[in-house]
Each structure stands twice: as structure tokens, then as C-alpha cells.
Design an enzyme around this catalytic site. Sequence first.
Site, PDB file in Angstrom:
ATOM      1  N   ASP A 243      73.228  98.882  23.089  1.00 27.26           N
ATOM      2  CA  ASP A 243      71.783  98.728  22.941  1.00 27.26           C
ATOM      3  C   ASP A 243      71.043  99.986  23.407  1.00 27.26           C
ATOM      4  OD1 ASP A 243      69.393  96.984  22.582  1.00 27.26           O
ATOM      5  OD2 ASP A 243      69.167  97.336  24.735  1.00 27.26           O
TER       6      ASP A 243
ATOM      7  N   GLU B 253      73.319 101.261  18.522  1.00 25.88           N
ATOM      8  CA  GLU B 253      71.960 100.911  18.114  1.00 25.88           C
ATOM      9  C   GLU B 253      71.084 102.096  18.534  1.00 25.88           C
ATOM     10  OE1 GLU B 253      67.861  98.936  18.578  1.00 25.88           O
ATOM     11  OE2 GLU B 253      69.083  99.507  20.275  1.00 25.88           O
TER      12      GLU B 253
HETATM   13  C1  GLC Z   1      66.889  97.206  21.574  1.00 24.10           C
HETATM   14  C2  GLC Z   1      66.751  95.772  21.137  1.00 24.10           C
HETATM   15  C3  GLC Z   1      65.340  95.324  21.334  1.00 24.10           C
HETATM   16  C4  GLC Z   1      64.966  95.468  22.781  1.00 24.10           C
HETATM   17  C5  GLC Z   1      65.244  96.883  23.290  1.00 24.10           C
HETATM   18  C6  GLC Z   1      65.198  96.947  24.786  1.00 24.10           C
HETATM   19  O1  GLC Z   1      66.148  98.060  20.787  1.00 24.10           O
HETATM   20  O2  GLC Z   1      67.157  95.641  19.815  1.00 24.10           O
HETATM   21  O3  GLC Z   1      65.161  94.004  20.911  1.00 24.10           O
HETATM   22  O4  GLC Z   1      63.615  95.172  22.959  1.00 24.10           O
HETATM   23  O5  GLC Z   1      66.526  97.318  22.922  1.00 24.10           O
HETATM   24  O6  GLC Z   1      66.345  96.339  25.322  1.00 24.10           O
END
Ligand code: GLC
Length: 606
Positions: free
Chosen positions: A253, A295
Amino acid sequence: MLRFDHEELALMPSLRALYAADVRFVEVIGKWLIALAQSINARPPALRLLDEQRASGWFDRSDMVGYCAYVDRFAGTLAGVERRVGYLRDLGVRYLHLLPFLRTRSGDNDGGFAVRDYGEVDPALGSNTDLASLTAVLRAQGISLCADFVLNHTADDHAWALAAKSGSVTHQDYYHRIADAGLVARYEATLPEVFPMSAPGNFTRVDALDGWVWTTFYPYQWDLNWSNPKVFAEMSLAMLRLANLGVEVFRIDSAAYLWKRLGTACTNLPECHLVLRALRAVAAIAAPGVLLKAEAIMPMRELPRYFGSGGRGGEECHLAYHSSLMAATWAGLATQRADIVASVLTRSPRPPSGCAWINYVRCHDDIGWQVLAHEAAGHGGCAPFDLDWVARFYAGEVAGSYAQGEAFQSQGLEHAHGSNGMAASLVGLHRAIASGDAEQQQLARRRLLLLYGLCLSGAGVPLLYMGDELALGNDESFRLHPQRRLEGRWLHRPAMDWVLADAVDAGDGIAAATHATLRRWIGLRAAHPELAPSAPLRAWTDPGSAVLVVARGENFLALFNFTDHVQTLDLRTPDHGDAWFDVLAGCRCLSPLRIEPYGTHWLVRQ
Ligand code: GLC
């Protein structure tokens, strides 16, 4: 026995480059290696077997299709998810991403992305035993479980944060604590904002710390200090504990934010990539069947580095979200231009061997427009387009828009940030149903299928977002929820409609029809190895029309009409050859091929 033969090559240089100058390095890493060995010894036999069976790129198959859901919204608890595995299997799912399910912060928690304990399933969703049971059931069905590894930040009520607030200097050093307001301002001068409207700035004043703590996202999400070797040691072991419960894929993440340097945007820094490289090596040593998925919602030029940038690449994440392609598809649909997607596809680098893109239509986050800023300015080989207009289009604010979405974190009508809404609402399906206009319904349905037709025929692992297979629309109920009402992303986080889902075989409504089509297309994809993630792809727009042509190898063409009028395509050109079978329609093609507004065709050379 530590498997250090090859992986050590990546692990130790990365760790030394990150931490050798730190006086704690030798002691911390010495103890960590012992814990690493214990983690390897604790790996259950079934997972060791999986490790042994998995060759590099085992997911590079045309039957690899993912599905993403919140545990509670999908089935209440992990045990509930276990009871629904048959539904996923029937749809053709081979990879299940369950959004964060670890013990989360009390109160608001960003949909679970504020983790209080990395070692324990949130009691509201079940227990670690339930997790191990679910992963075993999924494994038996050939479905890999993906979990979020929220490693950029912890919740402000994580034990480390509580210790930091109670004065533990050791734990204050797990975070970025800054006492000097001037330094905070100097950092801010070059930092972007992720939530400019609801959580402006990147720092939060914490009186107990007598200073500020770095909070890229919400004030209660404290960024971890990855320049501290103890953070690396603790977090990598947490990841392995989850791997030993059967998690097979980690969604890394907010991967781009792990390292900070004054005077920069503090994203995509070289040390961030070293951290990922070290984590990849740890996984390869201790749980070699496990995959990392980046991500990093960043412009396309930054993305290939998340696969690794060394000689042969592939030393960082195995998978990475193709956010530019996702956003370009929505921009192309709004502007009725196929060339935007063609330009992104043409310029998408091919991932290194053993790696793949994740292709998706929607996810739990907004559609972030900033990833397309370069292309929108006309630098991507296609004519410029206006992202603010696109965002307004999806908010239903421009004449002729069919969309029922909302702008997210946008400052006024300019500076488009993101758009929220379920795919079926963004393509206007629910508005058309409400109006009773059959023609509009058909167009909207075709738009939804065009998006998924491209996702399923592109080069990458396709990921369905929960509810899209039933054409579920927006969920307005968040506006009444005390903690969610100001967080527009809940618009597209509905509860699963099991009444509709359980009736798909008998039903004849839009949900059943969408489900039947997507299930069939997933099956067709599985039957065509040309659609495997790494199989070659070429894309262009047909010069005589606004049709996007995606060729997978020599014998498979996917065609998409991005406009609201009929297009024709001459199949007798040298590019196309002349004998094609339309696998979606189940008939031989006649040239010129008539493509209905927003129509999708998959053709196989006969
Ligand atoms: C990522 C997640 C998102 C979240 C962010 C902070 O981008 O997909 O939903 O708000 O991380 O953890």
C-alpha cells in the site's frame, strides 16, 4: 535452513545501502536474521509445498482473474467470505484481494488502512484461525489470497505510536517526529497533498510529542520511518507472519511514499525502491511462493521501476497497478476518443519476465486524474485533453453527461483530483434505468462492458471490483454514517447484494445479464492463451474510425468503439487479414465490420 544462495545477492546490498551507516544496523539485523530463520521454520508444510510448486511467473496465465472486496461489505466476516468461495470460483476468480482486515484503529480508520496491530485479524471480522482456514479453502480452490500490507503508516493507536506518545524515544524514532515548525514548512514546500480538502498538509501537531508527526494521509495515519532499521526488521517479520497464515500476495500500500528527503516530493525516491527490493528478497528467501504487488498511483514513467530497475528488472514487485491505463480508459470514454488509451497502451513498457501489470476498471479508491497530467498536456503522442472537464463529466456537471459520480478532493471546478462512483453509475446505467429509457440503458450497459472487455483482453492480470459483475450502483448511505459522511470514496463501497447474486442463474434483470456476460468473457479469456498477461500486445486506433484496436499476438483482435455512433472497420486490410471469428458474438465476421456505439468485439483469426 536459510535460502540465501541467490536472494542474498539482493538482500544484503539493499540493507547495507539503506542502513549500514546507522549504528544500530549490526545489532538490529543480527537479531532480525535469527527471527527470519524462526519464521522460515514456522512456515506450515502446505505453504512450503506451494513455494516449491511455484515457478517464476506462475500467475502469467489467461485464466488468472482477480476480484477485490471489503470483507465486511462482501460477506460480513472472514468466515462469511469462506462460505462465498463457490460464488467466486463460479465467476472464474483465481485471485482474491480482500481490503484491510487486520485489527484497525478505533473510530475512523480509512477503511482499515489505519492498522493498529499487524499480527491480528480485526475481531469484528474474525480471528487468525479464520484467516488460516479461509486461505486453506481458497488454496484448495486454486484462488490466491491477496492482503494489504499497509507499510507506509500505522494507526495513531498502534502500540508503537502509544509508546511514542508516552515518551519512548525508541518508538518516537519509528515515526517522523519533527519539533521545528520551520522544518515542517520547508518539507511542505515541495510536498504534494493526497487529501487536499479533507486532510490538507502532510504533518499533524501532536502535543504529547511536543512537535509534528508526518501524516501523508489522514492525521491518524502516522508515517513510519523506514530509515530506522528497526522499522524494517519489525515490518518485514509482520509480513512473513501473514504469509505463514496463507497470504499469497501482498498489496504494498502507498508504495511510493516510504522514503523522505527534504526538497523533494518524497515519492519514488531511490531508497523507497531499495526497501521494496529488500522486502522482495525477504519474501523470496522465506516464502518464495509469495508475490508483491505495488500500489503506486503515479505517472506512468515512474511505474516500471516498481518492477525493479536492475539489469534484468524484476527485483521489486511482481505486480503493479496500471493506474494510467485505468484513468485513460475513463478519459477516453468521456471524450469519445480511442487515441488516449492507444497512446497509453503503446507507451506502456512491457514488464520484465515474471512480472505483470494489474489491469482494473474500478477499485475502492477514486479514479485519480493526476496520473494522466502528462498525457493530458499532449505529451503522450495524442492530442491534449482537459482533465478538469473529464472530472466534471463524471460528476454529471457538463452538458450531455450521462454519469452519476462525484468529484473527489478537487478544489473547485479546476484542479481535478479524482472522481468517485461505481462503474455502473459512472457509465450512466442507473440513471438510464430510472428514466426507463431502453436505448440509454443499452448504451450504458455497452459502456460498462467496453471497460471490462478492455480490462479482460489487455496485457495484465485483470481485477474485478466487487459489485461490478452485478452492475451495482452507488451507495449513498455513507452520508448518514458519522465517520464516513465526509469521505466520498464510500460512494463506491456498497454492500454486496446477495439477493441479486444468488439469483443470477434465474434472474433476467441487468444484474443477471451483466454477471452472465462477464462470467462468459472470463471463460473466453481463460480459453485464449493469447490473452495471458505477458503475451504481446499492439494497440492503435483505426484511421478511418474512432475504434481502438488491441492486437494480442497475430491472431487475436479486440475492438472497442469509444463513440456514441456506429463505426465500421474494414477487416480486409493487411493489418487485419480477412477471416475472423467473433468470439463474443459467436459468429463469423463480415467485412466491413459494423461496431455499434460503445461496442466491443473479440476476434480470432480463422
Ligand atoms: C492507499 C489505499 C487508500 C488509502 C491510502 C492510505 O492508497 O488504497 O484507500 O486511503 O492508501 O492508506
